[in-house]
Design a protein around this motif. Structure first.
Motif, mmCIF file in Angstrom:
data_model
loop_
_atom_site.group_PDB
_atom_site.id
_atom_site.type_symbol
_atom_site.label_atom_id
_atom_site.label_comp_id
_atom_site.label_asym_id
_atom_site.label_seq_id
_atom_site.Cartn_x
_atom_site.Cartn_y
_atom_site.Cartn_z
ATOM 1 N N PRO A 33 0.819 -1.221 0.000
ATOM 2 C CA PRO A 33 0.000 0.000 0.000
ATOM 3 C C PRO A 33 0.856 1.275 0.000
ATOM 4 N N CYS A 34 0.407 2.253 -0.781
ATOM 5 C CA CYS A 34 1.063 3.552 -0.847
ATOM 6 C C CYS A 34 0.137 4.612 -0.246
ATOM 7 N N GLU A 35 0.727 5.738 0.125
ATOM 8 C CA GLU A 35 -0.053 6.839 0.681
ATOM 9 C C GLU A 35 0.333 8.142 -0.002
ATOM 10 N N VAL A 36 -0.649 9.004 -0.201
ATOM 11 C CA VAL A 36 -0.416 10.298 -0.842
ATOM 12 C C VAL A 36 0.261 11.222 0.173
ATOM 13 N N THR A 37 1.460 11.675 -0.154
ATOM 14 C CA THR A 37 2.233 12.514 0.770
ATOM 15 C C THR A 37 2.210 13.995 0.389
ATOM 16 N N GLN A 38 1.860 14.304 -0.861
ATOM 17 C CA GLN A 38 1.807 15.700 -1.278
ATOM 18 C C GLN A 38 0.948 15.820 -2.530
ATOM 19 N N ILE A 39 0.185 16.912 -2.608
ATOM 20 C CA ILE A 39 -0.623 17.210 -3.788
ATOM 21 C C ILE A 39 -0.176 18.554 -4.345
ATOM 22 N N LYS A 40 0.250 18.568 -5.596
ATOM 23 C CA LYS A 40 0.703 19.796 -6.233
ATOM 24 C C LYS A 40 -0.353 20.274 -7.224
ATOM 25 N N THR A 41 -0.625 21.559 -7.194
ATOM 26 C CA THR A 41 -1.665 22.126 -8.047
ATOM 27 C C THR A 41 -1.078 23.187 -8.972
ATOM 28 N N ILE A 42 -1.829 23.492 -10.023
ATOM 29 C CA ILE A 42 -1.388 24.505 -10.987
ATOM 30 C C ILE A 42 -1.304 25.875 -10.330
ATOM 31 N N ASP A 43 -2.232 26.183 -9.425
ATOM 32 C CA ASP A 43 -2.239 27.494 -8.766
ATOM 33 C C ASP A 43 -1.006 27.716 -7.916
ATOM 34 N N LYS A 44 -0.554 26.678 -7.229
ATOM 35 C CA LYS A 44 0.554 26.846 -6.280
ATOM 36 C C LYS A 44 1.913 26.515 -6.892
ATOM 37 N N GLU A 45 2.023 25.342 -7.511
ATOM 38 C CA GLU A 45 3.318 24.898 -8.045
ATOM 39 C C GLU A 45 3.476 25.110 -9.540
ATOM 40 N N GLY A 46 2.390 25.435 -10.231
ATOM 41 C CA GLY A 46 2.478 25.655 -11.670
ATOM 42 C C GLY A 46 2.183 24.427 -12.501
ATOM 43 N N TYR A 47 1.967 23.289 -11.860
ATOM 44 C CA TYR A 47 1.593 22.066 -12.567
ATOM 45 C C TYR A 47 0.877 21.159 -11.571
ATOM 46 N N ALA A 48 0.180 20.171 -12.095
ATOM 47 C CA ALA A 48 -0.612 19.282 -11.252
ATOM 48 C C ALA A 48 0.051 17.908 -11.171
ATOM 49 N N SER A 49 0.229 17.429 -9.942
ATOM 50 C CA SER A 49 0.805 16.103 -9.755
ATOM 51 C C SER A 49 0.506 15.603 -8.344
ATOM 52 N N ILE A 50 0.791 14.349 -8.124
ATOM 53 C CA ILE A 50 0.608 13.716 -6.812
ATOM 54 C C ILE A 50 1.916 13.057 -6.425
ATOM 55 N N GLN A 51 2.351 13.299 -5.199
ATOM 56 C CA GLN A 51 3.529 12.598 -4.670
ATOM 57 C C GLN A 51 3.044 11.453 -3.791
ATOM 58 N N MET A 52 3.616 10.294 -4.028
ATOM 59 C CA MET A 52 3.173 9.089 -3.321
ATOM 60 C C MET A 52 4.352 8.466 -2.586
ATOM 61 N N GLY A 53 4.088 7.911 -1.406
ATOM 62 C CA GLY A 53 5.128 7.274 -0.611
ATOM 63 C C GLY A 53 4.886 5.788 -0.463
ATOM 64 N N PHE A 54 5.988 5.038 -0.372
ATOM 65 C CA PHE A 54 5.899 3.577 -0.278
ATOM 66 C C PHE A 54 6.953 3.062 0.701
ATOM 67 N N MET A 55 6.583 2.119 1.555
ATOM 68 C CA MET A 55 7.445 1.458 2.535
ATOM 69 C C MET A 55 7.842 2.416 3.661
ATOM 70 N N GLU A 56 7.590 1.982 4.869
ATOM 71 C CA GLU A 56 7.894 2.806 6.026
ATOM 72 C C GLU A 56 9.401 2.860 6.280
ATOM 73 N N LYS A 57 9.838 4.018 6.730
ATOM 74 C CA LYS A 57 11.249 4.236 7.010
ATOM 75 C C LYS A 57 11.498 4.187 8.511
ATOM 76 N N SER A 58 12.582 3.556 8.907
ATOM 77 C CA SER A 58 12.912 3.458 10.329
ATOM 78 C C SER A 58 13.172 4.851 10.911
ATOM 79 N N LYS A 59 12.747 5.061 12.147
ATOM 80 C CA LYS A 59 12.952 6.358 12.796
ATOM 81 C C LYS A 59 14.433 6.662 12.983
#
Length: 208
Positions: A33-59
């Motif tokens: 399973p992946c989780e959405v970590t960031q949403i980029k929009t045309i208004d803020k970043e100038g383009y539309a995309s989704i950043q997704m994360g996979f596999m938990e990282k050790s603290k």
């Protein structure tokens, strides 16, 4: 528009049988399973995309910037982050979970990854050259490259000439692969054919 891409981990290859009893090779991928970590929009970043994360990282391996970034989305810190172009991110939420269930049997997909590194290879292995003659008085030329260009003009080696060098460890995308089985409870995809990379390598899967 539903999310049609995911990050996965290559498990290995096996074979499965169809209804007629014929077998064919498949690659097993742990997709999410992946989780959405960031949403980029045309208004803020100038383009539309989704950043997704996979596999938990050790603290023990995370830093403050990584933790702060994932805390905004309300998810744990991820080992792998990947940005995918997404036309209309308004129907996606931060922290949304994406699993293998977004794929169905028969889906045509594209898989991207990093190919196996084979180290420094000669021109025969790297470019499938035939080598020199092995008879009629020839000596020690069987695996040589042969002539690499004229001496006087241009008096140098042309850029891009196929020679010995580092082989593999390159970004590779394979298109028109088919999903043959989906185990939703285990987040496993069975993909017909081979995909780039070694076992446990990270791959990026998207519908075509």
């Amino acid at each position: 528009m539903a999310v049609d891409f995911i990050i996965g981990r290559k498990i290995g290859m096996t074979r499965i049988f169809d209804d007629l009893g014929f077998d064919f090779p498949v690659t097993i991928v742990e997709a999410g399973p992946c989780e959405v970590t960031q949403i980029k929009t045309i208004d803020k970043e100038g383009y539309a995309s989704i950043q997704m994360g996979f596999m938990e990282k050790s603290k023990h391996h995370m830093n403050k910037s990584e933790k702060g970034h994932c805390d905004k989305a309300g998810v744990s810190v991820k080992k792998i982050l990947k940005e995918f172009y997404y036309k209309d991110p308004s129907d996606v939420e931060l922290g949304q979970e994406v699993k293998a269930e977004i794929f169905e049997i028969g889906d045509t997909i594209s898989v991207s990854g990093v190919s196996k590194g084979k180290g420094f290879a000669g021109h025969m292995k790297r470019h499938n050259f035939s080598g020199g003659r092995a008879s009629h008085g020839k000596n020690s030329v069987m695996r040589k490259a042969g002539s690499v260009g004229a001496g006087t003009s241009p008096g140098r080696i042309w850029k891009g000439s196929r020679m010995a060098g580092r082989m593999g460890n390159e970004a590779v995308s394979v298109k028109n692969l088919q999903v043959t089985r989906v185990e939703k409870n285990k987040n496993l995809l069975f993909i017909k054919g081979a995909i780039p990379g070694a076992n446990n390598g990270i791959v990026y899967i998207s519908k075509q």
